[in-house]
Scaffold this motif. Structure first.
Motif, PDB file in Angstrom:
ATOM      1  N   UNK A  60       0.752  -1.060   0.100  1.00  0.00           N
ATOM      2  CA  UNK A  60       0.122   0.152   0.240  1.00  0.00           C
ATOM      3  C   UNK A  60       0.748   1.286  -0.031  1.00  0.00           C
ATOM      4  N   UNK A  61       2.156   1.249   0.116  1.00  0.00           N
ATOM      5  CA  UNK A  61       3.088   2.347   0.182  1.00  0.00           C
ATOM      6  C   UNK A  61       3.563   2.496  -1.091  1.00  0.00           C
ATOM      7  N   UNK A  62       4.369   3.631  -1.408  1.00  0.00           N
ATOM      8  CA  UNK A  62       5.323   3.802  -2.544  1.00  0.00           C
ATOM      9  C   UNK A  62       6.478   2.726  -2.428  1.00  0.00           C
ATOM     10  N   UNK A  63       7.238   2.383  -3.344  1.00  0.00           N
ATOM     11  CA  UNK A  63       8.138   1.314  -3.303  1.00  0.00           C
ATOM     12  C   UNK A  63       9.508   1.960  -2.873  1.00  0.00           C
ATOM     13  N   UNK A  64      10.217   1.307  -2.069  1.00  0.00           N
ATOM     14  CA  UNK A  64      11.301   1.858  -1.633  1.00  0.00           C
ATOM     15  C   UNK A  64      12.690   1.775  -2.795  1.00  0.00           C
ATOM     16  N   UNK A  65      13.351   3.144  -2.823  1.00  0.00           N
ATOM     17  CA  UNK A  65      14.527   3.195  -3.901  1.00  0.00           C
ATOM     18  C   UNK A  65      15.401   3.931  -3.310  1.00  0.00           C
ATOM     19  N   UNK A  66      16.720   3.893  -4.093  1.00  0.00           N
ATOM     20  CA  UNK A  66      17.728   4.784  -3.729  1.00  0.00           C
ATOM     21  C   UNK A  66      18.010   5.671  -5.001  1.00  0.00           C
ATOM     22  N   UNK A  67      18.589   6.904  -4.631  1.00  0.00           N
ATOM     23  CA  UNK A  67      18.765   7.837  -5.462  1.00  0.00           C
ATOM     24  C   UNK A  67      20.250   8.320  -5.622  1.00  0.00           C
ATOM     25  N   UNK A  76      18.755   7.140   0.372  1.00  0.00           N
ATOM     26  CA  UNK A  76      17.717   5.785   0.540  1.00  0.00           C
ATOM     27  C   UNK A  76      16.663   6.361   0.828  1.00  0.00           C
ATOM     28  N   UNK A  77      15.559   5.886   0.186  1.00  0.00           N
ATOM     29  CA  UNK A  77      13.940   6.576   0.470  1.00  0.00           C
ATOM     30  C   UNK A  77      13.224   5.286   0.914  1.00  0.00           C
TER      31      UNK A  77
END
Length: 141
Positions: A60-67, A76-77
């Motif tokens: 239900x949340x946005x997907x984790x990602x790195x920038x 790190x998001x």
């Protein structure tokens, strides 16, 4: 007969075109590391074999990602806290060919290796005392 002649003309051109195209499916210095990369698989090594599982994003949340940003900044998001609020951890990164070192504040630097870097996929291996982490990402716009 004319169709057959066209086929004989087109077929060699197609084969030549496919053979002459360069592939970006290997680790390459020409592919930019900078960008947004979504976690897809994580794992480790055991008995000299990779053991990978799908990355578990919070439902239900946005997907984790790195920038990975120019100038050696990495963010790190994560979206795994109540109400899917975003938590951002900011650190630094340094790349030397296929070696990469990531450092977050108040933590030791983590040496790693870029195992695969294409226009769509990033695969890394980070070695810490007693554990080796493998992370696979896909590039997101």
């Amino acid at each position: 007969m004319i169709k057959l002649k066209k086929l004989f003309l087109i077929l060699p051109l197609t084969v030549f075109g496919l053979c002459s195209c360069s592939s970006d499916d290997s680790t390459s210095g020409s592919v930019a590391l900078e960008g947004k990369w979504q976690f897809t698989r994580i794992g480790t090594f055991a008995d000299n074999q990779e053991i990978l599982t799908d990355y578990q994003h919070t439902p239900g949340c946005s997907k984790d990602y790195i920038e990975i940003l120019p100038g050696g900044i990495i963010k790190n998001h994560e979206f795994n806290n109540p109400n899917c609020q975003e938590t951002i951890s900011t650190g630094t990164w340094i790349r030397n060919n296929n070696s990469i070192t990531v450092k977050y504040p108040d933590q030791p630097a983590i040496p790693g290796e870029i195992l695969e870097l294409t226009s769509t996929t990033l695969k890394t291996k980070f070695t810490q005392p007693d554990i080796t982490d493998i992370e696979i990402f896909i590039r997101i716009p």
